[in-house]
Structures are given as structure tokens and as C-alpha cells.
Design an enzyme around this catalytic site. Structure first.
Site, mmCIF file in Angstrom:
data_model
loop_
_atom_site.group_PDB
_atom_site.id
_atom_site.type_symbol
_atom_site.label_atom_id
_atom_site.label_comp_id
_atom_site.label_asym_id
_atom_site.label_seq_id
_atom_site.Cartn_x
_atom_site.Cartn_y
_atom_site.Cartn_z
ATOM 1 N N GLY B 89 0.861 -1.177 0.000
ATOM 2 C CA GLY B 89 0.000 0.000 0.000
ATOM 3 C C GLY B 89 0.896 1.225 0.000
ATOM 4 N N SER B 122 5.751 -5.596 -1.175
ATOM 5 C CA SER B 122 5.799 -4.191 -1.598
ATOM 6 C C SER B 122 6.148 -3.277 -0.414
ATOM 7 C CB SER B 122 4.474 -3.827 -2.267
ATOM 8 O OG SER B 122 4.548 -2.591 -2.919
ATOM 9 N N ALA B 123 5.237 -2.447 0.074
ATOM 10 C CA ALA B 123 5.538 -1.587 1.223
ATOM 11 C C ALA B 123 5.966 -2.424 2.435
ATOM 12 C CB ALA B 123 4.325 -0.733 1.579
ATOM 13 N N HIS B 159 8.808 -3.372 -7.004
ATOM 14 C CA HIS B 159 8.233 -2.944 -8.307
ATOM 15 C C HIS B 159 9.324 -2.307 -9.167
ATOM 16 C CE1 HIS B 159 3.937 -3.193 -6.883
ATOM 17 N NE2 HIS B 159 4.431 -2.754 -5.737
ATOM 18 N N GLU B 195 8.799 -6.778 -10.551
ATOM 19 C CA GLU B 195 7.548 -7.475 -10.259
ATOM 20 C C GLU B 195 7.695 -8.942 -10.679
ATOM 21 O OE1 GLU B 195 4.264 -5.275 -11.898
ATOM 22 O OE2 GLU B 195 4.528 -3.659 -10.440
#
Ligand code: CA
Ligand code: CA
Lengths: 240, 240
Positions: B89, B122-123, B159, B195
Site C-alpha cells: 500500500g 511491496s511496502a 516494483h 515485479e
């Protein structure tokens, strides 16, 4: 309110040279009375090279450039400036350097009270707004605050980019990122300035200039498109 | 050093469902001994909806999900967890919430001392590293520090995106952004996880997994490409 601002989305447009796409607006903005512009190169690592680039370009437009990093006393340099130009690069590095050199308040005072013209490009546009919360840059250093110079009471997203319908990349689109900002309480409107566009502020009047539309995002409202030439003065009222 | 980490670049791969592309790795990582996973949904605004998404997916893999935001005492929830998963997020919102809820130190202790498995996406991968200086996210809130949980002594860029030679956009490429980070003193190596890729850490061994190569950026050194399956254990030594 004497403020005069030229807030440019990007310093270089694809296929053109440094500040080429906005050079007529720069000359109109600084006019004939300004002879010397104080340049702030803090957003890039190589301040000497950056100053050379800005100095060469402004010379072709008829202005001399003094760089704040060459001054013995940065606050005094701001105090004596006829005009200010803050260039782009990394917004976090720029804002941290502005705080480290204690010039945030003095720039605000000179622009808001003395009425010296302020031009910003990209990161230099971000720091002119209420905060850097809507920069696209990587947080390579930790500034003491995200609050910025606050020459306008809203946020700008420079280099605004429309979603690419063909992208297979799963990182957030720019619009999704701005939506995340507006999920937070008490967040300001965000003017998405596409490359090629800029905002001219004279006192309490704001006008969109350049070759591309801008997109305005406001908390809990639909986003809106504005054509070049649009009057965006409503953004300058704190209650917007 | 007991640490066991699965650090995923992205939770959803183009054309697939949530965590589909790494589900076999998730099952291999948590194994049969783990029954319940503590989920941290702080990176998204709607924590209930996010928890539902994670809970549904993990149920299909044979794991129950407890969300930290449903616990009366977040620190106690971490203290009693069998395993932790921090989802993606906005990285700034996530890190600020981790600090606000005072769980940064307790997560580090449980993973580094007690050896409970930690999965991030991700985060959630950014905050597992030394700092969030190399996130791609917009700085929508101001965390008390960019220092993160520090389960590994380097940075990750999730990413990770190669420069697009056809782009007319003039914002910095990802590589230029990471180069700006390395212009700052004492900055760590940055593993660019494209990714589809992820890093498995077991004690002092690190292995690149997934379907895409990773690119490693180090200060004042040429960047390097690594294939899936590569041993990246050298990144875990503090002197790298
Ligand atoms: Ca920039
Ligand atoms: Ca993100």
C-alpha cells in the site's frame, strides 16, 4: 498580498532544451526591472554544474544568475535578492537543504511581504506549496518536516501523468497515489500539472499557462480538468 | 541469527489474483507448523476490507489470519504471533502506523530473536529493510523517521522498473532515483526487485526467487543483474 509566482511543472520538455518551453513566460514574468535572479540549486547533488546550466540559460534571456550556494550567508542572499528561482531535482534533498540553510522563512517573507518574484520548476514548484506531500520523488533524505514554503495554500503534483491503459506494471498510478493522500484527514487540493503546463500567480489571481491541461483533485470531490488559460484563483482561498 | 524472511516485490502480478504468483513460495515458507498469521494492514486506508482480502487468500492456502488492527493491544499481538505478514500500500502510512502503534521494536525482536517467519509485500518489504529511503510511494504522511524495522542491512526497491526507451515523460527514471540516493553519503546497496521476484532469507543465506531478474545498485559501483536462484547472501553482511 503582493506575491508573484511562476510554478512550472517541468524544466525540460521532451525534445527541447532546458527551460525552452517556458522561456517566453519567464521573460514576461521577471520583466525588465529584474536584472539578477538568485538561483537555488539544492535539489541536485552537483550544485556547481547545475548553476552553470541555469546561468547559461538565463543569460540568453537577459538575466544574471547568482547561486545561493556560492553566497557566504544564504539568508542574507535571500534578503538581498531581486528574484528567486528554485530548480528541480530531488524534492526531499531540496527541502532538507532549505531547512538546513534556514532560508524557508526568509524566502516566504521576501515573496509574500516584499513581493519579489518566485519561479519554481518541478521540485522547486513542490516546495513553493503548502507541503511536499505530493512530490513524485524518492525520499532519499529525511527533512525535518514535509511542510514547505507555503506560498500557496494547496498542493501541486508536477509531471502529472495520466494512467497508461496498456501498462502491465502494478505499482500505483499517479491518480491512485493522490487518492491515497486524500484518504488522510485535512488534506488540501492537489493541482496535477502535466508536463508543459505552469501556474502563474499574481496576488490573489491564478492562471493556468502552457500547452497542456491540468487536473485538479480535491478531497471527497470528483477530479476536474482545466484548459490552459483557466482562472484558478479559487485555489488561493484558504477555505477551498 | 534465526531470521526467516520472504520479501516479495508485489502482491499482484498483471493478469493474476492477489498473491497468486507467489502462493507456492508462501506455503513453502510458512510450512505446516504455522497455523495462524498476524496480518498488518496499516498500508491501506480500509483496514477491514484489506484484512478480508488477505484472510480469504490465506484460507485457501491453509492459514488463519488475525489482523493486528483487530487486536486490543498491538504489541501483545506481535508478542504472541506465530508468523507475520505485512501487506503493501503506502509505505509512509505503513511506517508511521508501525511507529504510532509502537510495534517496530517488537516485530524486530520476534523475528531476529524468536525466529518467527516474516513475510512482506511491496511496502511490507520496504519496511523490513534498513529504511524506507527507496520506496516508490508518495509521502502522504510524515513518519517520525525513515528508519524501518531493519531485518536486513540494505535497501530494497520493490516494483523495480527498467527505463522505457520510448517514454517522452521527463520525470526521473527509477535508476536515476536510486542514483540520487547513492549520491548521499553512507547509503546502502539497493536491491531492485522487479515485479514477479522475491527474496528468501534464512538466517545468513539470501536467495532470489520468482520469475524475473533483480538488479543490484551499490554506491560508487556498477549495477549488477542477478537471475532467479542467485545466492545473494553477501548482502547480509553489514560491510557490503
Ligand atoms: Ca524530481
Ligand atoms: Ca505502494
Amino acid at each position: 498580498m503582493k506575491r508573484r509566482l511562476l510554478l512550472v511543472s517541468n524544466s525540460t520538455l521532451h525534445g527541447g532544451g532546458y527551460l525552452d518551453h517556458c522561456q517566453q513566460h519567464i521573460c514576461d514574468f521577471f520583466g525588465k526591472d529584474v536584472k539578477r535572479v538568485l538561483f537555488v540549486p539544492y535539489a541536485l547533488h552537483d550544485r556547481d554544474a547545475y548553476t552553470k546550466t541555469a546561468r547559461n540559460k538565463f543569460k540568453t534571456l537577459g538575466y544574471e544568475v547568482d547561486s545561493i550556494h556560492e553566497a557566504a550567508d544564504p539568508v542574507a542572499a535571500v534578503g538581498g535578492a531581486e528574484a528567486i528561482f528554485i530548480g528541480g531535482g530531488n524534492t526531499f534533498r531540496l527541502l532538507k537543504s532549505l531547512y538546513d540553510n534556514k532560508v524557508v522563512t526568509e524566502i516566504r517573507r521576501r515573496v509574500m511581504e516584499d513581493g519579489i518574484p518566485y519561479m519554481g520548476s518541478s521540485a522547486g514548484t513542490n516546495v513553493a506549496t503548502i507541503s511536499i506531500n505530493t512530490t513524485n520523488d524518492m525520499p532519499i533524505v529525511y527533512p525535518p518536516s514535509f511542510s514547505a514554503i507555503g506560498l500557496v495554500p494547496f498542493n501541486i503534483n508536477p509531471h502529472y501523468l495520466d494512467p497508461d491503459p496498456h501498462s502491465r506494471h502494478m505499482g500505483e498510478t499517479r491518480e491512485q497515489r493522490i487518492t491515497q493522500y486524500h484518504e488522510e484527514p485535512d488534506t488540501q487540493s492537489v493541482l496535477g500539472l502535466r508536463e508543459g503546463s505552469m501556474l502563474l500567480v499574481e496576488g490573489n489571481k491564478a492562471t493556468l499557462l502552457g500547452s497542456t491541461k491540468a487536473r485538479l483533485f480535491s478531497r471527497e470531490k470528483p477530479s476536474m480538468e482545466y484548459d490552459p488559460g483557466s482562472d484558478l484563483s479559487f485555489l488561493l482561498t484558504d477555505t477551498h
